[in-house]
Scaffold this active site. Structure first.
Site, PDB file in Angstrom:
ATOM      1  N   CYS A 395       0.830  -1.199   0.000  1.00  0.00           N
ATOM      2  CA  CYS A 395       0.000   0.000   0.000  1.00  0.00           C
ATOM      3  C   CYS A 395       0.870   1.258   0.000  1.00  0.00           C
ATOM      4  CB  CYS A 395      -1.000  -0.051   1.148  1.00  0.00           C
ATOM      5  SG  CYS A 395      -2.470   0.934   0.793  1.00  0.00           S
ATOM      6  N   HIS A 527      -3.576  -5.295   0.287  1.00  0.00           N
ATOM      7  CA  HIS A 527      -2.976  -5.828   1.515  1.00  0.00           C
ATOM      8  C   HIS A 527      -3.004  -7.355   1.519  1.00  0.00           C
ATOM      9  CE1 HIS A 527      -2.819  -1.989   3.827  1.00  0.00           C
ATOM     10  NE2 HIS A 527      -3.737  -1.656   2.923  1.00  0.00           N
ATOM     11  N   GLU A 529      -1.543  -9.258   3.421  1.00  0.00           N
ATOM     12  CA  GLU A 529      -1.493  -9.771   4.799  1.00  0.00           C
ATOM     13  C   GLU A 529      -2.879 -10.094   5.350  1.00  0.00           C
ATOM     14  OE1 GLU A 529      -0.968  -6.686   3.864  1.00  0.00           O
ATOM     15  OE2 GLU A 529      -1.444  -5.195   5.397  1.00  0.00           O
TER      16      GLU A 529
HETATM   17  N1  GLN Z   1      -1.981   6.716   2.693  1.00  0.00           N
HETATM   18  C1  GLN Z   1      -2.082   5.923   1.496  1.00  0.00           C
HETATM   19  C2  GLN Z   1      -3.434   6.064   0.817  1.00  0.00           C
HETATM   20  O1  GLN Z   1      -4.377   6.484   1.428  1.00  0.00           O
HETATM   21  C3  GLN Z   1      -1.777   4.477   1.774  1.00  0.00           C
HETATM   22  C4  GLN Z   1      -2.781   3.808   2.655  1.00  0.00           C
HETATM   23  C5  GLN Z   1      -2.287   2.508   3.240  1.00  0.00           C
HETATM   24  O2  GLN Z   1      -1.084   2.232   3.271  1.00  0.00           O
HETATM   25  N2  GLN Z   1      -3.182   1.689   3.740  1.00  0.00           N
HETATM   26  O3  GLN Z   1      -3.569   5.739  -0.329  1.00  0.00           O
END
Ligand code: GLN
Length: 581
Positions: A395, A527, A529
């Site tokens: 992410c 994600h 995970e």
């Molecule tokens: N801050 C980033 C976004 O909003 C990444 C979010 C995250 O890592 N879950 O896109």
């Protein structure tokens, strides 16, 4: 999976409350019991009620409450749902995590709609009815034989009272034979007296009794074994059968807990209580085969490899729970141990990056929000990329990898994400179109599972072994399609794309070719995970650990496992399970 019970069989409910102290492990107890019931062939799910006012965990800082977990349907939940999924291997949903905030917003919305027909709206009956509605919701799907409901907090807290009352009423309505109440409690050891003390447990049970609740089973956390006389005393004074007093000693690994509880027949005690004794498997070993095999691998590692986790919440042990568990599950698949080296991104600079990441055979840059620690994350990506160290960005970690690539390979030193620099001339990461104009923070991100198509011939395609996958998301920003061409010209490969919105889901660098190459460099907008279970460790984590292992072997940095192999208790437990089924 088909139910082994007749279609007329009522759904069975198990409630898990906690007493004496918090953090005794209701989530692990619920997960472990759920896994045992699954081994008896039952279809099980687990639900958690959290007595706080936040509508969900999404708006909570990880320092406050640990990681925010995300389900397929986009619910932002308590991290215990991660344990439920990793143990049971079945997907959770919004209905599996309900907070007081959600209960009250439901009641208030109904009141505004006039649904209460002029009545005075009160905690009793309206709030309690709303809670009972959530208790029944999963049963109504027809997908489960048993629903385990964990009540967050400690019994006796002001805010958990409505849940205790809802359990009392629900047990009456569903029938006593269809409900079982398990109370998880602590039996402290007073070193000065050399004694285990049962009084706090007695008081805690009395408190439950004063609300009309009688626990059927007491699970006692204790640092010393419970002698038979202590067990009898607890049973007598707390009004439970002696065999329903279960000892829960500290386990080396949470994944041993199902076997340790099985040793004391918790599954059978509960099933008898619920009139499910006919369902008790003669040979439970079969249903736990994969579990025991997983534990064998986890407990007999052949070496240890270090992987850095670079993030800004590393000081909180639960902030990256699903990532550390995913490493553990993937490590077992390779019969090694992964030591996750926590690196605080704020402290990484170009001068100390080599020292901070020294000895690590893989580098993971974590998800996150806000600009604290971004410079350090960029340094970590650069170090991994330039030194050929296996890299996985998740992410925000993937977004930072794109920024790093744009700056140092594509020649845009001012490239950034508009999350951190709204005026960057090269906004390679930008707010998603659908996010523009949204000001509310709760539940408004791109959440839950979305389709990802994998590009033929890429590493991502080879790792998954299929061309379409569904992965879970939680973000507002994305790779800016207007600048994608330039990154591609610079050699970055977009190996996974969302077909509906043409969003970048996976980036990677090729292993060979004319442009820039890297042995294992990947970033994912989603994600992985959140989709790693004991039955199926996530393929990306499995492949990442494999790449880190190859790196460690090449460098001669694969070390002996940290602790000598200590399989005794599990061996004993598994041997017994295997022997007597
Ligand atoms: N801050 C980033 C976004 O909003 C990444 C979010 C995250 O890592 N879950 O896109």
């Amino acid at each position: 999976m088909a139910s082994p019970l007749p279609s007329s069989a009522p759904v069975k409910y198990i409630f898990v409350t906690g007493g004496v102290a918090s953090s005794l492990g209701k989530g692990i107890l619920s997960s472990a019991l759920g896994r045992l019931l699954e081994a008896h062939g039952l279809r099980v799910t687990i639900q958690k009620f959290d007595p706080y006012i936040n509508v969900d965990a999404g708006t909570m800082n990880p320092y406050e409450h640990g990681e925010v977990y995300v389900t397929d349907d986009g619910a932002e939940t308590d991290l215990d749902l991660g344990h439920y999924e990793r143990f049971l291997g079945v997907p959770m949903s919004q209905a599996n995590n309900v907070t007081t905030g959600r209960v009250y917003s439901g009641v208030i919305a109904k009141e505004r709609a006039g649904a209460y027909l002029g009545k005075t709206v009160q905690v009793v009956p309206h709030v309690i009815d709303e809670i009972k509605g959530w208790m029944r919701r999963l049963a109504e799907t027809g997908d489960y034989d048993v629903i385990i409901t964990e009540i967050g907090g400690t019994a006796g807290d002001i805010e958990s009272l409505p849940y205790l009352e809802a359990i009392r009423q629900h047990s009456l309505e569903a029938g006593r034979a269809n409900t079982c109440l398990i109370h998880l409690t602590l039996i402290p050891y007073l070193a000065a007296a050399g004694e285990l003390k049962t009084k706090p447990t007695q008081h805690s049970v009395k408190m439950l009794q004063s609300y009309g609740l009688q626990p059927d089973v007491l699970v006692c956390r204790a640092e010393h074994p419970l002698p038979p006389d202590v067990r009898r005393k607890i049973a007598l004074f707390c009004n439970v059968e002696p065999e329903a007093v279960i000892e829960a000693r500290d386990a080396e690994s949470i994944y041993e807990v199902p076997l340790l509880l099985r040793e004391q027949s918790l599954d059978e005690v509960v099933m008898e209580r619920l009139r499910l004794e006919d369902q008790v498997m003669d040979d439970l070993a079969e249903g736990l085969d994969d579990w025991v095999e997983f534990l064998r691998r986890q407990k007999n590692p052949e070496g240890q490899v270090k992987i850095a986790l670079v993030g800004k919440y590393v000081a909180h042990q639960d902030a990256y729970k699903s990532i550390s568990e995913s490493f553990l599950l993937a490590a077992a698949a390779h019969r090694v141990q992964v030591e996750v080296v926590l690196v605080l991104s704020d402290e990484v600079t170009s001068d100390n990056v080599a020292e901070q990441l020294d000895g690590c055979s893989g580098i993971l840059v974590a998800p996150g929000f806000g600009d604290r620690g971004i410079a350090g994350k960029i340094q970590a990506v650069r170090y991994a990329r330039e030194n050929g160290i296996p890299f996985l960005g998740i992410c925000l970690g993937m977004q930072v990898a794109v920024i790093e690539y744009a700056r140092h390979v594509c020649g845009w030193p001012d490239a950034h994400s508009t999350e951190f620099d709204a005026d960057s001339p090269h906004p390679v990461i930008a707010l998603m179109e659908e996010q523009k104009g949204i000001t509310d923070k709760g539940g408004t991100m791109r959440l839950g599972q979305y389709e990802c198509r994998l590009t033929e011939g890429t590493r991502a395609r080879a790792i998954y072994g299929e061309d379409t996958v569904w992965e879970r998301h939680r973000h507002r920003y994305e790779v800016n399609n207007a600048l994608r061409y330039k990154l591609r010209e610079g050699g970055l490969v977009f190996s996974g794309l969302n077909p509906d919105q043409d969003l970048v889901e996976i980036i990677e660098l090729p292993e060979s070719g004319d442009g820039p190459t890297h042995p294992w460099f990947m970033g994912v907008q989603f994600h992985p995970e959140y989709k790693s279970t004991v039955q199926r460790p996530h393929p990306l984590f499995v492949a990442f650990v494999e790449a880190a292992l190859a790196q460690a072997r090449a460098e001669g940095s694969l070390t002996a496992p940290k602790e000598p192999t200590r399989m005794r208790r599990v061996r004993r437990a598994s041997a017994r399970v295997l022997a007597d089924g």
